[in-house]
Design a protein around this motif. Structure first.
Motif, PDB file in Angstrom:
ATOM      1  N   PRO A  35     -15.499 -21.610  39.305  1.00 15.40           N
ATOM      2  CA  PRO A  35     -14.802 -22.598  40.096  1.00 15.40           C
ATOM      3  C   PRO A  35     -15.375 -22.477  41.443  1.00 15.40           C
ATOM      4  N   LEU A  88     -19.834 -15.361  32.646  1.00 18.35           N
ATOM      5  CA  LEU A  88     -18.248 -16.512  32.759  1.00 18.35           C
ATOM      6  C   LEU A  88     -16.786 -15.831  32.222  1.00 18.35           C
ATOM      7  N   ALA A  89     -16.117 -15.880  33.211  1.00 16.49           N
ATOM      8  CA  ALA A  89     -14.950 -14.377  32.990  1.00 16.49           C
ATOM      9  C   ALA A  89     -15.238 -13.622  32.138  1.00 16.49           C
ATOM     10  N   LEU A 118     -12.332 -24.163  33.687  1.00 20.30           N
ATOM     11  CA  LEU A 118     -14.704 -24.148  33.466  1.00 20.30           C
ATOM     12  C   LEU A 118     -14.107 -24.113  31.661  1.00 20.30           C
ATOM     13  N   LEU A 158     -10.353 -17.186  36.876  1.00 17.52           N
ATOM     14  CA  LEU A 158     -11.774 -17.037  36.999  1.00 17.52           C
ATOM     15  C   LEU A 158     -12.555 -18.448  36.247  1.00 17.52           C
ATOM     16  N   ALA A 159     -12.286 -19.056  35.086  1.00 19.49           N
ATOM     17  CA  ALA A 159     -12.872 -19.846  34.836  1.00 19.49           C
ATOM     18  C   ALA A 159     -11.917 -20.755  35.272  1.00 19.49           C
ATOM     19  N   GLN A 211     -13.277  -8.746  32.462  1.00 17.40           N
ATOM     20  CA  GLN A 211     -13.118 -10.418  33.462  1.00 17.40           C
ATOM     21  C   GLN A 211     -12.395 -10.736  32.806  1.00 17.40           C
ATOM     22  N   ASN A 212     -11.443 -10.941  32.109  1.00 14.75           N
ATOM     23  CA  ASN A 212     -11.453 -11.781  31.012  1.00 14.75           C
ATOM     24  C   ASN A 212     -10.063 -12.602  32.216  1.00 14.75           C
TER      25      ASN A 212
END
Lengths: 428, 428
Positions: free
Chosen positions: B49, B10-11, B343, A427-428, A422-423
């Motif tokens: 987020p 995270l990601a 983030l 999503l960040a 999940q890069n």
């Protein structure tokens, strides 16, 4: 097995309730638990009937998020069908167990399932404690008529001992995947054995156009000619039905199950003509469709969407109200979906306790709170046949069910569970 | 004040994170909490987020379920407006606190609020720990121009000390409730003080017709003539905008916030033309609208509906995908809504931890899981400005907030909280 609950709110009255052998045997202000009763303290929680999911393919929890946002045929041909060819009963068992877990958590007590290896699905429903009508999809395009009929019969044999909460059915997939001859055969078999029949009908405009081109009849009329419109038939979708078809369906006493989320997600191009169906007097239920094309099994979300879409389509904010929507979602507008008639003596002890302190349930009229403000997260406890399937948010064995379902998804080579690749920078 | 979290995803990467004075100061695989840090054990939870609710009237939690399913004008005239005339600051304070509680629980970290007694709303946002842009609705029909301008100025004075998480704004209600002269005055005041402006625009066809009749201009062109289309303007709804208006809005750099649930619920008759807005290059955000016309504040539900409706309207299941929808709901497609950029180091420590074991998040691609399968119930912890507002489902003081909001609703004579006159047979 008996169960007593106390201090609950039922239709505005403070009540207790006792259930024995799956049925409500006491109900009123003064119900005293007996020594042999299991108990469930409702502590001001609201008691409501459970929800009825009129159409799903439960085991497709495993396919969730796999190939979303693709056009329908590309999704089916490149993603779903290749994997379904490798499906084993254990995949269906754990996929269905996971679906049952999510349904228990969000208040569904009975569902109508159409999927491969129905005997595995039935076993999962039995073990999860829910109720369901279970059927294998029947498809005989490409001349597979003989194999399909044999499979239909053997699935009925295998479902025979599935237990009292499980009803076996027949599920011709659709008029475009089953020959007219086989539709007739299914109608006769269903009549002979008293079985319910589920079928997708009039989901897309293409289906209507093709039916007209091939048979000079619209889908419902064609289905009727094959003998398959009866009070034991449950039609899913019905998006493109016209008035003459709605009248015919009403006259035959068949049930129509609308699946608003899946219809939008697959962009079928029209909104289910509910006001016309209601005017015709058709029994209407609500379904999520499979978690591959929804992707949730939370009927609270779908009942809200149903009401919203109908208001939009009618351009009238009063077109369908909350109380009517709640009746549809609890199966009260389609008795043949198998919901208890109501929470009263002698009826099945299938009900939900909703959190007393949920802000979403604390203001205004309860039907509006249930339909517009709540999500499945307001369900605190779920009881089916007098058995507590979720107690204050806790479902026994939930972790194992998720772990085993993930194993089966990996075994099928489905997209890795999240946490892997999940890069996506969004999503960040 | 500092906070350390460990063992989060995270990601797709396993990370820890430290926040100090509201900002992310460390982020990476090896973050060691220091003695002075508050801690939050993420235990495999997914960090994403927070969500940005681009348009609401938060205190209307008190009005929820009051007069639902009525036509818009009847709802306003018979139900809402008579009660709003009696509104006191304490009503707004507790109504907004309740809204904040629900937002914290379902993952919203910042919202754009338009409601009476904005100083009370700002106090509630401050006390709840969220971020918001807060503004009083400005209305000067019936010649109330002088009073409206005085009220606007005094609300700005009162909002001046509201705290660093709260931004004051101006909120002309709509082009049909504010005179052109006052729209100009608001534009000048906003420019002079560097304030954001929120306004309802092109929500109904009637608004377009009336604007054309009165000014020979469509609403966006009329608003532009009054000087109110700027990069600091946030337009809500935009349902009936045409291509020329979308191009103008893009050229002026204004933000458009779509509110799909409210648009359906009030049956405005059209679906927000998102593909055209995207093609024009407009910044787009998502809002719930007020809990009186939604009736939920769960942005997870609304982002799903946004994507579904756009697929439906385009008759293309690929019209908007999950990743894009997630970006819209988190404010990444409308920087002027005030979301952190991402983030990363130096950015505000506003984020959510999502339950590691939620079945809805365990299969397939994460964006699809978030948008189609999840509800706000997957949010485990909510952090804003480095402060933990919800820890593993628990929000400090939640019971008091609900109790006080119920008191205020009773004080306003709103429909009795449930448990009272709920003798609707559909509920048993």
């Amino acid at each position: 097995m008996s169960l007593a609950i106390s201090d609950a709110l039922l239709a505005g009255r403070r009540v207790g309730l006792r259930a024995k052998e799956g049925v409500i045997v006491e109900l009123g202000p003064n119900v005293t638990p007996r020594p042999e009763d299991a108990t469930l303290d409702a502590a001001g929680a609201i008691v409501v009937p459970g929800l009825i999911n009129g159409h799903t393919h439960a085991a497709m929890t495993l396919f969730r998020g796999y190939g979303d946002d693709l056009p329908l045929m590309q999704w089916l041909e490149e993603k779903i069908w290749p994997v379904e060819r490798r499906l084993e009963p254990e995949d269906v068992y754990w996929g269905t167990r996971l679906a049952c877990l999510e349904m228990v958590r969000t208040g569904t007590v009975r569902f109508w399932d159409m999927y491969w290896h129905p005997e595995a699905a039935a076993r999962a429903v039995h073990d999860a404690g829910l109720r369901a009508t279970v059927a294998a999809p029947l498809i005989d395009v490409d001349g597979r008529t003989k194999a399909m009929r044999a499979a239909a019969l053997s699935s009925l044999d295998e479902l025979a001992g599935a237990g009292e909460r499980i009803e076996a059915g027949l599920a011709p997939h659709a008029i475009y995947t089953v020959s007219e001859d086989s539709l007739r055969w299914i109608a006769e078999l269903a009549a002979e054995r008293g079985l319910p029949v589920q079928i997708h009908l009039s989901e897309t405009e293409q289906e209507v156009d093709d039916c007209l081109a091939a048979h000079r009849l619209r889908p419902a009329h064609y289905l009727d000619r094959a003998g398959l419109l009866s009070p034991h038939t449950v039609l899913s979708h019905g998006v493109w039905l016209d008035e003459s078809e709605l009248e015919l369906i009403a006259a035959r006493g068949a049930v129509l199950v609308t699946n608003p989320v899946a219809n939008l997600k697959l962009a079928v191009g029209r909104i289910f003509p509910y006001p016309a169906a209601r005017a015709a007097g058709i029994q209407v239920g609500l379904g999520t469709d499979g978690p591959g094309s929804n992707n949730s099994l939370d009927m609270f979300a779908d009942m809200k969407l149903f009401a919203l879409l109908q208001k939009h389509a009618a351009r009238d904010s009063a077109a369908v109200d909350a109380a009517e929507t709640w009746e549809i979602a609890t199966g009260r507008r389609a008795p043949q979906l198998g919901a208890p008639r109501s929470l009263e003596l002698g009826q099945p002890a299938d009900f939900l306790l909703l959190r007393a302190g949920a802000p979403e349930l604390s203001f205004g009229e309860l039907p509006a709170a249930l339909v517009y403000a709540a999500s499945g997260a307001v369900v605190q406890s779920t009881v089916v046949a007098g058995r507590v399937l979720m107690r204050d948010g806790h479902v026994d064995g939930a972790e194992e069910v998720l772990a085993r379902a993930l194993e089966r998804a990996r075994h099928l080579g489905l997209a890795a569970p999240i946490g892997f690749p999940q890069n996506n920078p969004a999503l960040a």
